[in-house]
Design an enzyme around this catalytic site. Structure first.
Site, mmCIF file in Angstrom:
data_model
loop_
_atom_site.group_PDB
_atom_site.id
_atom_site.type_symbol
_atom_site.label_atom_id
_atom_site.label_comp_id
_atom_site.label_asym_id
_atom_site.label_seq_id
_atom_site.Cartn_x
_atom_site.Cartn_y
_atom_site.Cartn_z
ATOM 1 N N TYR A 1 1.278 -1.247 0.285
ATOM 2 C CA TYR A 1 -0.239 -0.054 0.316
ATOM 3 C C TYR A 1 0.763 0.835 0.300
ATOM 4 O O TYR A 1 0.828 1.907 -0.924
ATOM 5 C CB TYR A 1 -0.899 0.118 0.856
ATOM 6 C CG TYR A 1 -1.454 1.180 1.271
ATOM 7 C CD1 TYR A 1 -2.432 1.007 0.231
ATOM 8 C CD2 TYR A 1 -2.216 1.403 2.563
ATOM 9 C CE1 TYR A 1 -3.884 2.431 0.471
ATOM 10 C CE2 TYR A 1 -3.136 3.017 2.487
ATOM 11 C CZ TYR A 1 -3.867 3.022 1.735
ATOM 12 O OH TYR A 1 -4.722 4.237 1.752
ATOM 13 N N GLN B 1 -1.184 4.077 19.769
ATOM 14 C CA GLN B 1 -0.698 4.249 19.067
ATOM 15 C C GLN B 1 -1.990 5.463 18.264
ATOM 16 O O GLN B 1 -3.322 5.440 18.993
ATOM 17 C CB GLN B 1 -0.813 3.015 18.000
ATOM 18 C CG GLN B 1 -2.147 2.700 17.206
ATOM 19 C CD GLN B 1 -2.843 1.714 17.831
ATOM 20 O OE1 GLN B 1 -2.648 1.682 19.215
ATOM 21 N NE2 GLN B 1 -2.827 0.662 17.352
ATOM 22 N N ARG C 1 -4.498 8.320 15.550
ATOM 23 C CA ARG C 1 -4.614 8.685 14.294
ATOM 24 C C ARG C 1 -5.316 9.732 14.660
ATOM 25 O O ARG C 1 -6.012 9.961 15.970
ATOM 26 C CB ARG C 1 -5.707 7.528 14.072
ATOM 27 C CG ARG C 1 -4.982 5.769 13.449
ATOM 28 C CD ARG C 1 -3.957 6.583 12.716
ATOM 29 N NE ARG C 1 -3.343 5.057 11.779
ATOM 30 C CZ ARG C 1 -2.200 4.257 12.257
ATOM 31 N NH1 ARG C 1 -1.433 4.836 13.819
ATOM 32 N NH2 ARG C 1 -2.079 3.147 11.840
ATOM 33 N N GLN D 1 1.809 7.386 15.007
ATOM 34 C CA GLN D 1 1.452 8.256 15.639
ATOM 35 C C GLN D 1 0.806 8.916 13.813
ATOM 36 O O GLN D 1 2.039 8.451 13.122
ATOM 37 C CB GLN D 1 2.415 9.090 16.023
ATOM 38 C CG GLN D 1 3.182 9.424 15.482
ATOM 39 C CD GLN D 1 4.819 9.591 16.317
ATOM 40 O OE1 GLN D 1 4.542 10.588 17.404
ATOM 41 N NE2 GLN D 1 6.291 10.235 15.741
ATOM 42 N N ARG D 2 0.258 9.177 13.786
ATOM 43 C CA ARG D 2 -0.327 9.805 12.648
ATOM 44 C C ARG D 2 -1.295 11.651 13.480
ATOM 45 O O ARG D 2 -2.213 11.039 13.567
ATOM 46 C CB ARG D 2 -1.004 8.553 11.325
ATOM 47 C CG ARG D 2 -0.949 9.565 10.547
ATOM 48 C CD ARG D 2 -1.919 8.403 9.356
ATOM 49 N NE ARG D 2 -1.164 7.145 8.725
ATOM 50 C CZ ARG D 2 -1.453 5.636 8.549
ATOM 51 N NH1 ARG D 2 -2.572 5.844 8.662
ATOM 52 N NH2 ARG D 2 -1.056 4.986 8.639
HETATM 53 N N1 UDP Z 1 -7.213 -1.137 15.014
HETATM 54 C C1 UDP Z 1 -7.176 -1.606 15.611
HETATM 55 N N2 UDP Z 1 -8.421 -2.519 15.882
HETATM 56 C C2 UDP Z 1 -9.621 -2.989 14.826
HETATM 57 C C3 UDP Z 1 -8.747 -2.152 13.581
HETATM 58 C C4 UDP Z 1 -7.747 -1.461 13.361
HETATM 59 O O1 UDP Z 1 -6.964 -1.317 16.897
HETATM 60 O O2 UDP Z 1 -10.203 -3.313 14.706
HETATM 61 C C5 UDP Z 1 -5.993 -0.330 14.730
HETATM 62 C C6 UDP Z 1 -4.421 -0.215 13.549
HETATM 63 O O3 UDP Z 1 -3.761 -1.696 14.430
HETATM 64 C C7 UDP Z 1 -3.839 0.209 13.192
HETATM 65 C C8 UDP Z 1 -5.321 2.135 13.784
HETATM 66 O O4 UDP Z 1 -6.540 1.097 14.608
HETATM 67 O O5 UDP Z 1 -3.064 1.149 14.365
HETATM 68 C C9 UDP Z 1 -6.032 1.923 12.166
HETATM 69 O O6 UDP Z 1 -6.256 0.918 11.603
HETATM 70 P P1 UDP Z 1 -6.887 1.613 10.083
HETATM 71 O O7 UDP Z 1 -6.664 0.246 9.244
HETATM 72 O O8 UDP Z 1 -8.188 2.276 10.006
HETATM 73 O O9 UDP Z 1 -6.386 2.921 9.253
HETATM 74 P P2 UDP Z 1 -4.411 2.822 9.357
HETATM 75 O O10 UDP Z 1 -3.857 1.880 10.104
HETATM 76 O O11 UDP Z 1 -4.190 2.466 8.380
HETATM 77 O O12 UDP Z 1 -4.144 3.954 9.770
#
Ligand code: UDP
Length: 275
Positions: free
Chosen positions: A71, A135, A137, A201-202
């Protein structure tokens, strides 16, 4: 399509293929018909960022052979194509780096954290936090995102890359707790292994979008989450097919086991001898 296949084990290679050939074909078309073209790039280009918030000038920290690389690298190479076409063929490109976005219209089984948590909360299932939930977001409501993209496409001077996202950062644990509270769900929060290369972190620095587009998000997470919960609670689930179980966290478990059992092989899966 890319969203649906981004972490599918069988389709990992396909994510890169779609990104590269999709971008190539669409840029060819844009050249032929002399169109302005938008790349929906992603914060994923920053990888597991060592800088926060992320500005557009940050080059990122991406593992090019991990389970997530399909990705990240797919989007990165697509950006490369967009800028090459711009330089060589004067194509009017616009490149937006989209940060985590959510809202009504999401697929209930797309595997993202917002849809997973809401679906789990509404059905009383355990809420699955990957890792310790520390973590972060920064979640942008879909209407805000679309407004940003439209403004970027209508802007005659700026081509990007430009961060489009909400700069208010939350931990995944906070998101889980907020979802439970808003749904009044009896679900309990459980913890599962963190997928490999999951960014810690994002958070976007949106100064560029603010000054160039006079844009910033208006919808706070709680408000957007309430609207999204309402949407999910009215979905007729007979219209959606459950996907095959995804295995992003199994991959990380397998990686860890492999690293422990075979000491000359590093945790990144590359034999020490080959380095
Ligand atoms: N995540 C989680 N539980 C879930 C799905 C995702 O804790 O059921 C966590 C995942 O490991 C990540 C964050 O949530 O740290 C965001 O995940 P997502 O796939 O939505 O987006 P991305 O990782 O692309 O930012």
């Amino acid at each position: 399509m890319l969203t649906m296949i981004r972490f599918h084990p069988v389709h990992h290679g396909l994510a890169v293929k779609v990104s590269f050939f999709g971008a190539m074909n669409m840029l060819g078309l844009a050249k032929r018909v002399n169109a302005r073209i938008l790349q929906a790039s992603t914060s994923e280009v920053y990888g597991d960022a060592q800088e926060s918030p992320q500005t557009e000038s940050y080059w990122g920290n991406v593992n090019c052979h991990g389970v997530r690389a399909c990705y990240d690298e797919g989007k990165r190479v697509a950006e490369t194509l967009f800028f090459d076409f711009h330089r060589q063929h004067k194509i009017e490109v616009r490149v937006a780096r989209i940060f985590n976005t959510f809202g009504p219209g999401m697929h209930p089984y797309d595997g993202r954290v917002v849809s997973n948590f809401i679906m789990q909360a509404l059905s009383g299932e355990d809420i699955t936090i990957y890792g310790d939930g520390g973590q972060t977001r920064s979640f942008c409501f879909v209407d805000d995102l679309i407004e940003g993209l439209v403004r970027l496409m209508n802007n005659d001077t700026e081509i990007g890359p430009m961060n489009i996202g909400n700069p208010t950062e939350f931990t995944i644990k906070q998101l889980a707790e907020m979802t439970v509270r808003l749904t009044k769900s009896p679900s309990k929060i459980i913890y599962k292994p963190l997928p490999q290369d999951d960014p810690k972190q994002r958070r976007p620095d949106i100064s560029f979008a603010k000054s160039a587009l006079d844009w910033e998000p208006n919808v706070a997470l709680e408000e957007g989450l309430a609207k999204t919960i309402e949407y999910f609670s009215k979905l007729d689930m007979r219209n959606f097919k459950k996907p095959t179980t995804h295995d992003a966290h199994k991959n990380s478990e397998a990686e860890e086991k492999r690293a422990k059992n075979a000491s000359p092989v590093r945790s990144n899966g590359i034999s020490a001898a080959t380095k």
